[in-house]
Design a protein around this motif. Structure first.
Motif, PDB file in Angstrom:
ATOM      1  N   ILE A   1       0.714  -1.078   0.061  1.00  0.00           N
ATOM      2  CA  ILE A   1      -0.329   0.013  -0.171  1.00  0.00           C
ATOM      3  C   ILE A   1       1.099   1.401  -0.141  1.00  0.00           C
ATOM      4  N   GLY A   2       2.214   1.218   0.484  1.00  0.00           N
ATOM      5  CA  GLY A   2       2.751   2.549   0.858  1.00  0.00           C
ATOM      6  C   GLY A   2       3.652   2.535  -0.390  1.00  0.00           C
TER       7      GLY A   2
ATOM      8  N   GLY B   1      10.344 -10.603  -4.279  1.00  0.00           N
ATOM      9  CA  GLY B   1      10.912 -12.049  -5.502  1.00  0.00           C
ATOM     10  C   GLY B   1      10.121 -12.191  -5.848  1.00  0.00           C
ATOM     11  N   ILE B   2       9.242 -11.121  -6.195  1.00  0.00           N
ATOM     12  CA  ILE B   2       8.323 -11.360  -7.588  1.00  0.00           C
ATOM     13  C   ILE B   2       9.226 -11.171  -9.621  1.00  0.00           C
ATOM     14  N   PRO B   3       9.186 -11.952 -10.067  1.00  0.00           N
ATOM     15  CA  PRO B   3       9.836 -12.040 -11.352  1.00  0.00           C
ATOM     16  C   PRO B   3       9.672 -11.396 -12.442  1.00  0.00           C
ATOM     17  N   PRO B   4      10.732 -10.483 -12.815  1.00  0.00           N
ATOM     18  CA  PRO B   4      11.142  -9.475 -13.158  1.00  0.00           C
ATOM     19  C   PRO B   4       9.481  -8.768 -14.652  1.00  0.00           C
ATOM     20  N   VAL B   5       8.545  -9.565 -15.269  1.00  0.00           N
ATOM     21  CA  VAL B   5       7.912  -9.606 -16.249  1.00  0.00           C
ATOM     22  C   VAL B   5       6.415 -10.089 -15.637  1.00  0.00           C
ATOM     23  N   VAL B   6       6.439 -10.692 -14.190  1.00  0.00           N
ATOM     24  CA  VAL B   6       5.202 -10.763 -13.603  1.00  0.00           C
ATOM     25  C   VAL B   6       5.158  -8.941 -12.711  1.00  0.00           C
ATOM     26  N   ALA B   7       6.059  -8.759 -11.549  1.00  0.00           N
ATOM     27  CA  ALA B   7       6.187  -7.820 -11.683  1.00  0.00           C
ATOM     28  C   ALA B   7       6.069  -6.672 -12.593  1.00  0.00           C
ATOM     29  N   ASN B   8       6.210  -6.587 -13.706  1.00  0.00           N
ATOM     30  CA  ASN B   8       6.022  -5.783 -14.646  1.00  0.00           C
ATOM     31  C   ASN B   8       4.375  -5.765 -15.125  1.00  0.00           C
ATOM     32  N   VAL B   9       3.459  -6.295 -15.002  1.00  0.00           N
ATOM     33  CA  VAL B   9       2.162  -6.830 -15.623  1.00  0.00           C
ATOM     34  C   VAL B   9       1.425  -6.298 -14.515  1.00  0.00           C
ATOM     35  N   THR B  10       1.510  -6.975 -13.513  1.00  0.00           N
ATOM     36  CA  THR B  10       1.096  -6.993 -12.358  1.00  0.00           C
ATOM     37  C   THR B  10       1.390  -5.211 -11.738  1.00  0.00           C
ATOM     38  N   ASN B  11       2.363  -4.316 -12.091  1.00  0.00           N
ATOM     39  CA  ASN B  11       2.433  -3.286 -12.014  1.00  0.00           C
ATOM     40  C   ASN B  11       1.739  -2.776 -13.169  1.00  0.00           C
TER      41      ASN B  11
ATOM     42  N   GLN C   1      -3.845 -14.242 -20.447  1.00  0.00           N
ATOM     43  CA  GLN C   1      -2.475 -15.179 -20.392  1.00  0.00           C
ATOM     44  C   GLN C   1      -2.170 -15.266 -18.631  1.00  0.00           C
ATOM     45  N   GLY C   2      -2.987 -14.569 -18.105  1.00  0.00           N
ATOM     46  CA  GLY C   2      -2.851 -14.938 -16.691  1.00  0.00           C
ATOM     47  C   GLY C   2      -1.342 -14.656 -16.227  1.00  0.00           C
ATOM     48  N   LYS C   3      -0.630 -13.907 -16.424  1.00  0.00           N
ATOM     49  CA  LYS C   3       0.574 -13.954 -15.951  1.00  0.00           C
ATOM     50  C   LYS C   3       0.178 -11.794 -14.474  1.00  0.00           C
ATOM     51  N   VAL C   4      -0.898 -11.720 -13.942  1.00  0.00           N
ATOM     52  CA  VAL C   4      -1.218 -11.048 -13.190  1.00  0.00           C
ATOM     53  C   VAL C   4      -1.098 -11.384 -12.206  1.00  0.00           C
ATOM     54  N   ASP C   5      -0.443 -10.655 -10.793  1.00  0.00           N
ATOM     55  CA  ASP C   5      -0.727 -11.370  -9.935  1.00  0.00           C
ATOM     56  C   ASP C   5      -1.715 -10.757  -8.906  1.00  0.00           C
ATOM     57  N   TRP C   6      -3.143 -11.145  -8.619  1.00  0.00           N
ATOM     58  CA  TRP C   6      -4.088 -10.207  -8.036  1.00  0.00           C
ATOM     59  C   TRP C   6      -4.016  -9.705  -7.649  1.00  0.00           C
ATOM     60  N   LEU C   7      -3.331 -10.619  -6.765  1.00  0.00           N
ATOM     61  CA  LEU C   7      -3.488 -10.667  -5.099  1.00  0.00           C
ATOM     62  C   LEU C   7      -2.694  -9.107  -4.698  1.00  0.00           C
ATOM     63  N   VAL C   8      -1.548  -9.226  -5.418  1.00  0.00           N
ATOM     64  CA  VAL C   8      -0.539  -8.755  -4.812  1.00  0.00           C
ATOM     65  C   VAL C   8      -1.262  -7.140  -5.754  1.00  0.00           C
ATOM     66  N   VAL C   9      -1.992  -6.917  -6.749  1.00  0.00           N
ATOM     67  CA  VAL C   9      -2.226  -5.283  -6.882  1.00  0.00           C
ATOM     68  C   VAL C   9      -3.533  -5.035  -5.987  1.00  0.00           C
ATOM     69  N   VAL C  10      -4.445  -5.818  -5.131  1.00  0.00           N
ATOM     70  CA  VAL C  10      -4.880  -5.740  -4.593  1.00  0.00           C
ATOM     71  C   VAL C  10      -4.580  -4.391  -3.530  1.00  0.00           C
ATOM     72  N   PRO C  11      -3.863  -4.416  -2.708  1.00  0.00           N
ATOM     73  CA  PRO C  11      -3.411  -3.780  -2.067  1.00  0.00           C
ATOM     74  C   PRO C  11      -2.082  -2.078  -2.851  1.00  0.00           C
ATOM     75  N   LEU C  12      -1.036  -2.990  -3.799  1.00  0.00           N
ATOM     76  CA  LEU C  12      -0.593  -2.154  -4.973  1.00  0.00           C
ATOM     77  C   LEU C  12      -1.768  -0.937  -4.752  1.00  0.00           C
ATOM     78  N   GLY C  13      -3.149  -1.713  -5.690  1.00  0.00           N
ATOM     79  CA  GLY C  13      -3.637  -0.867  -6.250  1.00  0.00           C
ATOM     80  C   GLY C  13      -4.444  -0.062  -5.428  1.00  0.00           C
ATOM     81  N   LEU C  14      -4.644  -0.499  -4.200  1.00  0.00           N
ATOM     82  CA  LEU C  14      -5.254   1.114  -3.798  1.00  0.00           C
ATOM     83  C   LEU C  14      -4.251   2.028  -2.968  1.00  0.00           C
ATOM     84  N   GLY C  15      -3.346   1.965  -2.998  1.00  0.00           N
ATOM     85  CA  GLY C  15      -2.031   2.862  -2.510  1.00  0.00           C
ATOM     86  C   GLY C  15      -2.437   3.361  -3.782  1.00  0.00           C
TER      87      GLY C  15
END
Length: 255
Positions: free
Chosen positions: A10-11, A38-48, A200-214
């Protein structure tokens, strides 16, 4: 996901949302933050990128004052970057992660340089309206915005900076209005890219929740900051921060 990682994301999202809506540099904070857990680069990118959609919603809502009466121009500019964003997001899914890691530092370095250069033009009053500009120059600007849209779909880090630089060099509107244009254009490019990534199923939606809120909180606050904080100092600090991020990612990729 632990409670502290949730709070940490969130921060990172709040700081990233602020940077996204102020100068298009969300990934200066959020992308490394994802790598650190620990999220791999491409997954981190699409999740971001998925999280950045929330930043775009917040920033666009907060920029309603600057966008008033500019709907037609913003729609046209957004359509160009949107087309590029579709191409870029498809390229990311085709190209291997190693290619992705090796080109990103140079994109971010270029964005920092463009931000500094465009800053010198920010107070110009002699830029003609688009319809009065040289046609060849207009074609170059359209191509430039399309390529930036493709880059935004491919990675996104500092893509907003490049959009802002092109707009500053092309349009006579004041910085706060151009920044609002950038927020809408980046928002739509990220939204389309996220739809493609989702299939493509590459987004880590669990991470998107707090990150997106922030991102939502930071994105909403950014335009308010732009209205009250000296822009020149802000641009300079963020540009040098981009240089630092480019150097960090360059070392990671090549050493």
């Amino acid at each position: 996901m632990t409670f502290w990682i949730f709070v940490y994301l969130i921060g990172a999202g709040i700081m990233g949302g602020l940077l996204a809506s102020i100068a298009g540099l969300a990934s200066l904070v959020s992308y490394p933050a994802l790598l650190l857990i620990g999220i791999p680069p491409v997954v981190a990118n699409v999740t971001n990128t998925a999280g950045l959609v929330l930043s775009g919603i917040g920033a666009t809502t907060s920029s309603s004052r600057e966008l008033k009466g500019e709907g037609k121009l913003v729609t046209g500019l957004t359509a160009i970057t949107l087309a590029g964003g579709i191409l870029g997001s498809i390229l990311l899914l085709i190209e291997p992660a190693s290619t992705f890691e090796h080109v990103v530092p140079f994109f971010i370095l270029s964005a920092g340089i463009l931000l500094l250069v465009s800053g010198r033009q920010a107070d110009r009053k002699d830029i003609p309206r688009l319809r009065d500009q040289n046609k060849f120059g207009l074609v170059l600007k359209v191509i430039g915005l399309f390529l930036v849209g493709a880059y935004t779909g491919y990675f996104g880090a500092a893509g907003g900076v490049i959009i802002l630089a092109i707009l500053t060099l092309s349009l006579p509107q004041r910085f706060a209005v151009l920044n609002a244009f950038k927020n809408v254009m980046a928002f739509m490019a990220n939204a389309v890219a996220t739809v493609i990534y989702a299939f493509q199923g590459k987004v880590d939606w669990l991470v998107v929740v707090p990150l997106g809120l922030g991102f939502l909180i930071g994105g909403y606050c950014g335009p308010i900051v732009v209205r009250h904080v000296p822009v020149k100092l802000m641009r300079t600090l963020i540009a040098f921060a981009a240089f630092g991020l480019a150097a960090y990612l360059f070392i990671q990729a090549y050493f």
